[in-house]
Every structure is written in C-alpha cells, then in structure tokens.
Scaffold this active site. Structure first.
Site, PDB file in Angstrom:
ATOM      1  N   TYR A 152      74.191  50.271   4.266  1.00  0.00           N
ATOM      2  CA  TYR A 152      73.888  51.351   5.002  1.00  0.00           C
ATOM      3  C   TYR A 152      72.410  51.829   4.807  1.00  0.00           C
ATOM      4  O   TYR A 152      72.190  52.827   5.651  1.00  0.00           O
ATOM      5  CB  TYR A 152      74.938  52.354   5.067  1.00  0.00           C
ATOM      6  CG  TYR A 152      76.178  51.825   5.746  1.00  0.00           C
ATOM      7  CD1 TYR A 152      76.768  52.164   6.739  1.00  0.00           C
ATOM      8  CD2 TYR A 152      76.892  51.065   4.843  1.00  0.00           C
ATOM      9  CE1 TYR A 152      77.765  51.577   7.333  1.00  0.00           C
ATOM     10  CE2 TYR A 152      78.449  50.466   5.450  1.00  0.00           C
ATOM     11  CZ  TYR A 152      78.516  50.629   6.692  1.00  0.00           C
ATOM     12  OH  TYR A 152      79.817  50.262   7.391  1.00  0.00           O
ATOM     13  N   HIS A 208      74.894  64.920  -5.984  1.00  0.00           N
ATOM     14  CA  HIS A 208      75.223  63.813  -5.477  1.00  0.00           C
ATOM     15  C   HIS A 208      76.400  63.103  -6.055  1.00  0.00           C
ATOM     16  O   HIS A 208      76.085  61.939  -6.383  1.00  0.00           O
ATOM     17  CB  HIS A 208      73.972  63.071  -5.109  1.00  0.00           C
ATOM     18  CG  HIS A 208      73.120  63.451  -4.167  1.00  0.00           C
ATOM     19  ND1 HIS A 208      72.079  62.834  -3.476  1.00  0.00           N
ATOM     20  CD2 HIS A 208      73.105  64.821  -3.828  1.00  0.00           C
ATOM     21  CE1 HIS A 208      71.593  63.655  -2.733  1.00  0.00           C
ATOM     22  NE2 HIS A 208      71.883  64.999  -2.863  1.00  0.00           N
ATOM     23  N   GLU A 245      74.596  61.681   8.442  1.00  0.00           N
ATOM     24  CA  GLU A 245      75.241  60.516   9.348  1.00  0.00           C
ATOM     25  C   GLU A 245      76.777  60.569   9.318  1.00  0.00           C
ATOM     26  O   GLU A 245      77.553  61.208   8.543  1.00  0.00           O
ATOM     27  CB  GLU A 245      74.899  59.075   8.292  1.00  0.00           C
ATOM     28  CG  GLU A 245      73.220  59.043   8.348  1.00  0.00           C
ATOM     29  CD  GLU A 245      73.240  57.728   7.631  1.00  0.00           C
ATOM     30  OE1 GLU A 245      71.780  57.381   7.567  1.00  0.00           O
ATOM     31  OE2 GLU A 245      73.749  56.914   7.140  1.00  0.00           O
TER      32      GLU A 245
END
Length: 319
Positions: free
Chosen positions: A202, A95, A192
């Site tokens: 978010y 990530h 998303e």
C-alpha cells in the site's frame, strides 16, 4: 487504554474485569482492542491487544493475548496465552495500530485472525521484510501462521504478513461479501480507506496523498501505480479511528455501508461502498473525538467517545 477492561451490561452497570495482563500505558499505547472469538457463546474466549515492555519501558511493542472471560458478578479473565507479538520492540510510543478482526463465517477467511501493526513512527519499517511493522498480519486463532499466506519466500517473519506498506491503521472490518477494509491515518492529511487484498503493497512511506509534517512533499499514489491506492482519502484530515460495515436490520438503508469514527474531525463518517468504489455519503458532526464505532448483535450502533468523561452511546433509531 490504561489497561482496564470493563464489562458493561444493558442497564449501563460497569464492572472491571480482573486478570488483564499488565499493560504499558504511554503515548498512543496501552490496551488497544478487544474482540470475541467466533465461537464465544460456547467457549467464552476473547482476544485483547495491549502494549508490553520487557526492558522496563525502554522499548515497547504490541501483543495479542487470548483468555477465557468468566462472566460472573466479579468478571475475570483466565487461561491467558499469547497469540502474537509485534517484532521488533521500539522506543517510540506511537503507531502501534493493534486492531483486530476475524474473517466472517463462510468466507475463505472464516476463523482467521487479522491484526493491524503500525509502523511505530519509523517510516522505513513498513517496507522491510524483517520487521512486522507497517503490516497487516493473518494468523490462525491460536497464533499459528497459515501456510497459504502470500509471502512465503521473504523470511520467517514475513510468512505472517498479509499486506505491507501501512502507516497506522486504527480500523479494520469485513463486509458481508468477505472483503476486508481498513482505515489508515495519513501523515499531514491524506488519511486512507483501503480495500485490503492479499499480497498487496500500500505504498507507505514511498507514496501518500498527504505530506510530511515538516511540509516536504510525498509523491501521490497516482505516481506509482505498482502500489495499491486507497479507495477513498481525505484532505484535510479526519483522523480515522474505529470502523465497521453495517449488516443489521435496524437501519436497512445503511446495509453494506461503512462507518468511521473521526478523532480530529470529531464526527462519524458514513461511506457508501459500491463494489470497489467508495464515497463519503454523510458526515455526522459529533463535537467530540470518536474513538470507536461498532455494530451490536441487534443492529444497534455503538459510539465510544475519546475523553476522560467520554460516553458509550447506543443508537437504536433515527430521528
């Protein structure tokens, strides 16, 4: 990804670019993205995102550097300087996100650099002001922090943040109206497609339209309206990668629409954008993991496959 940068000409000839900084290649990390300076035709400057370690691999983090690309028979990157570093470094090898985009000419973001910074597989980081993780970063071209960024009273590091509450955004692109969009990997499903707006949160990891990998549920976006909800999401997962929004003349019916690469879905996903509304219009099954999609200067579409024998393909017409 392992740290090699290639210059490919119109005949398919591939030459390695010398001078690329040492890249830590581990898990999802490595050489992540390459984009051109808005004035590349004059200054020959390119930007690279890559993963580094300052403690012999114990912890890792993304950085963005820029340098001058010497276009010759033996291409080389020179005059390298660091523009941004992901703070803090973490043990995780996942990530990183580390995708980049420049604001389009004539927009309020003209010449500003936007960088996606993933949560590094540590959920709470995306909501913390003292970590540049799970954020989208906005900088000047030289790495200086713009004084009109939204979070000026949350600490020095937060002054570089444009938005927060992101998990792992592997696509970022502007449309022709100057709107910024990003694709984001969900946890277990719930990928998303977000309209990125200044100062918004978010929601990750507080809300998601997916669930945790262990099966435990995460509240949906609809339960917490204070968080910005995605304009489109996917259950089951498509595993979105690269992203661009078409502006060329070769495929006029697609102008203003978004293209997403799909890793798990092994497809290219076409999204129709109508103002703030987004819908999946078509899915082109590819049979291989798509690492990136991009539009060339002549309007052709480029597709990069994710494989040891992955191909770089140029699409110039429809059947």
């Amino acid at each position: 990804k392992p740290g090699k940068l290639w210059l490919v000409d119109s005949t398919g000839l591939k030459r390695e670019v010398r001078g690329v900084p040492e890249t830590i290649f581990a898990g999802q990390g490595g050489l992540g993205d390459v984009i051109l300076h808005p004035d590349f035709s004059e200054n020959k400057i390119i930007y690279l995102s890559l993963v580094e370690s300052k403690d012999k691999g114990k912890t890792r983090g993304a950085i963005v550097v820029r340098g001058k690309l010497e276009l010759s028979e033996n291409p080389e990157l020179t005059e390298i300087e660091e523009v941004w570093t992901q703070i803090p470094k973490m043990k995780s090898s996942g990530h990183f996100s580390q995708k980049m985009a420049f604001g389009p000419p004539g927009s309020r973001h003209d010449g500003y650099l936007f960088i996606t910074s993933g949560d590094r597989q540590e959920k709470t980081t995306a909501q913390r002001w003292d970590m540049a993780l799970g954020k989208i970063i906005r900088l000047h071209q030289n790495g200086a922090i713009p004084k009109d960024n939204p979070f000026q009273d949350k600490g020095e590091l937060a002054k570089s943040f444009w938005t927060l509450g992101h998990r792992n955004s592997l696509g970022i692109a502007f449309d022709q109206k100057g709107n910024l969009w990003a694709s984001e990997m969900g946890p277990r499903h719930g990928d998303e497609f977000n309209l990125i707006e200044e100062g918004k949160n978010y929601g990750w990891p507080v809300v998601s339209n997916g669930n945790n990998y262990d099966g435990t549920e995460i509240p949906d976006h609809s339960t917490r309206p204070e968080f910005a909800a995605p304009k489109a999401f996917w259950i089951p997962t498509i595993a979105p990668s690269g992203l661009f929004i078409y502006s060329g003349k070769l495929f006029t019916r697609w102008k203003g629409n978004a293209f997403l690469g799909g890793l798990r879905s092994r497809a290219i996903i076409l999204l129709e954008i109508h103002g703030n509304k987004v819908m999946e219009a078509e899915r082109f099954n590819w049979g291989k993991r798509i690492r990136d999609v991009e539009e060339g200067p002549d309007g052709a579409i480029w597709v990069l496959e994710d494989d040891s024998k992955g191909r770089l393909i140029k699409i110039t017409k429809q059947n």
